[in-house]
Enzyme design. Sequence first.
Site, mmCIF file in Angstrom:
data_model
loop_
_atom_site.group_PDB
_atom_site.id
_atom_site.type_symbol
_atom_site.label_atom_id
_atom_site.label_comp_id
_atom_site.label_asym_id
_atom_site.label_seq_id
_atom_site.Cartn_x
_atom_site.Cartn_y
_atom_site.Cartn_z
ATOM 1 N N LYS A 138 -18.228 -6.837 6.258
ATOM 2 C CA LYS A 138 -16.685 -7.432 6.187
ATOM 3 C C LYS A 138 -16.086 -7.032 7.521
ATOM 4 C CE LYS A 138 -12.733 -6.841 3.112
ATOM 5 N NZ LYS A 138 -12.103 -6.301 2.002
ATOM 6 N N HIS A 185 0.883 -1.297 0.181
ATOM 7 C CA HIS A 185 0.094 0.059 -0.028
ATOM 8 C C HIS A 185 0.965 1.239 0.029
ATOM 9 C CE1 HIS A 185 -3.106 -2.827 2.426
ATOM 10 N NE2 HIS A 185 -3.502 -2.514 0.987
ATOM 11 N N SER A 233 -2.790 -7.895 2.828
ATOM 12 C CA SER A 233 -3.019 -7.875 4.209
ATOM 13 C C SER A 233 -3.303 -9.314 5.033
ATOM 14 C CB SER A 233 -4.107 -6.879 4.592
ATOM 15 O OG SER A 233 -3.672 -5.739 3.905
ATOM 16 N N ARG A 272 -1.899 -6.299 -8.344
ATOM 17 C CA ARG A 272 -0.711 -7.340 -7.978
ATOM 18 C C ARG A 272 -0.528 -8.302 -9.234
ATOM 19 N NH1 ARG A 272 -3.009 -7.421 -2.173
ATOM 20 N NH2 ARG A 272 -4.728 -7.377 -3.427
HETATM 21 P P1 ADP Z 1 -9.691 -4.070 -0.596
HETATM 22 O O1 ADP Z 1 -10.416 -4.529 0.535
HETATM 23 O O2 ADP Z 1 -10.688 -2.609 -1.022
HETATM 24 O O3 ADP Z 1 -8.945 -4.527 -1.694
HETATM 25 P P2 ADP Z 1 -6.974 -3.655 0.247
HETATM 26 O O4 ADP Z 1 -6.710 -2.930 1.715
HETATM 27 O O5 ADP Z 1 -6.576 -5.152 0.294
HETATM 28 O O6 ADP Z 1 -8.480 -3.167 0.200
HETATM 29 O O7 ADP Z 1 -6.195 -2.651 -1.004
HETATM 30 C C1 ADP Z 1 -6.456 -1.199 -1.131
HETATM 31 C C2 ADP Z 1 -5.736 -1.101 -2.394
HETATM 32 O O8 ADP Z 1 -4.360 -1.302 -2.442
HETATM 33 C C3 ADP Z 1 -6.119 -1.916 -3.549
HETATM 34 O O9 ADP Z 1 -6.394 -1.275 -4.732
HETATM 35 C C4 ADP Z 1 -5.272 -3.014 -3.737
HETATM 36 O O10 ADP Z 1 -5.317 -3.363 -4.932
HETATM 37 C C5 ADP Z 1 -3.801 -2.117 -3.409
HETATM 38 N N1 ADP Z 1 -2.796 -3.237 -2.936
HETATM 39 C C6 ADP Z 1 -2.965 -3.854 -1.944
HETATM 40 N N2 ADP Z 1 -1.725 -4.527 -1.907
HETATM 41 C C7 ADP Z 1 -0.699 -3.985 -2.743
HETATM 42 C C8 ADP Z 1 0.470 -4.223 -3.201
HETATM 43 N N3 ADP Z 1 1.121 -5.239 -2.770
HETATM 44 N N4 ADP Z 1 0.956 -3.481 -4.429
HETATM 45 C C9 ADP Z 1 0.175 -2.784 -4.818
HETATM 46 N N5 ADP Z 1 -0.992 -2.222 -4.502
HETATM 47 C C10 ADP Z 1 -1.440 -3.186 -3.669
#
Ligand code: ADP
Length: 164
Positions: free
Chosen positions: A44, A20, A131, A93
């Site tokens: 969620k 992130h 995460s 990703r």
């Molecule tokens: P959600 O539950 O909305 O998917 P996340 O917290 O998992 O929320 O992700 C928030 C954003 O960050 C999303 O656009 C996700 O694709 C991006 N993201 C998460 N991990 C990575 C990573 N390792 N590299 C690039 N983008 C990421």
Amino acid sequence: MDNMTRVLFPGSFDPPTNGHMNLLHRAAKLWDEVEVVIAVNKGKKCTFSAGERLRMMKTLTSDYENVKVTVWDRLIVDYAEKSGARIILRGVRALADFSYEFELSMTNKGLKPNIETIFMPTDPQYFVLRSSGIKEIALFGGDVSAMVPPIVAEALRKKMRRQK
Ligand code: ADP
């Protein structure tokens, strides 16, 4: 600033990871203002409360002058409209992310055609950061210090100790 470009970066951030932060760092260089929108979805179940996620994100972004953090519990497109943002940024990703993200962007487009989604690929070293996986490693006492910022590693240690 009239021509200022703003982008929303929505997500659960449960908790924020180096993946992130990498995306955020790159976005802060591309747009005048980036607003992290921590999504609260009653359906969620999150490990960290909205307040905890907000505090972590605020701490992690305090060095960026053009990054703001907000918590929102309704549709992201509604927040975009309310705040006047025209762009939603999502990270991808792997191909597996893409089909989900593509559908989500179609749904959002159907709801609010004026708001555009932009996808940014992860930098290669963050490819596997997720995460959910990181929480599992933390639950089993694994070392997550290379995957999350130090304050998040500490927050995970505390949270997981309580869950055992
Ligand atoms: P959600 O539950 O909305 O998917 P996340 O917290 O998992 O929320 O992700 C928030 C954003 O960050 C999303 O656009 C996700 O694709 C991006 N993201 C998460 N991990 C990575 C990573 N390792 N590299 C690039 N983008 C990421």
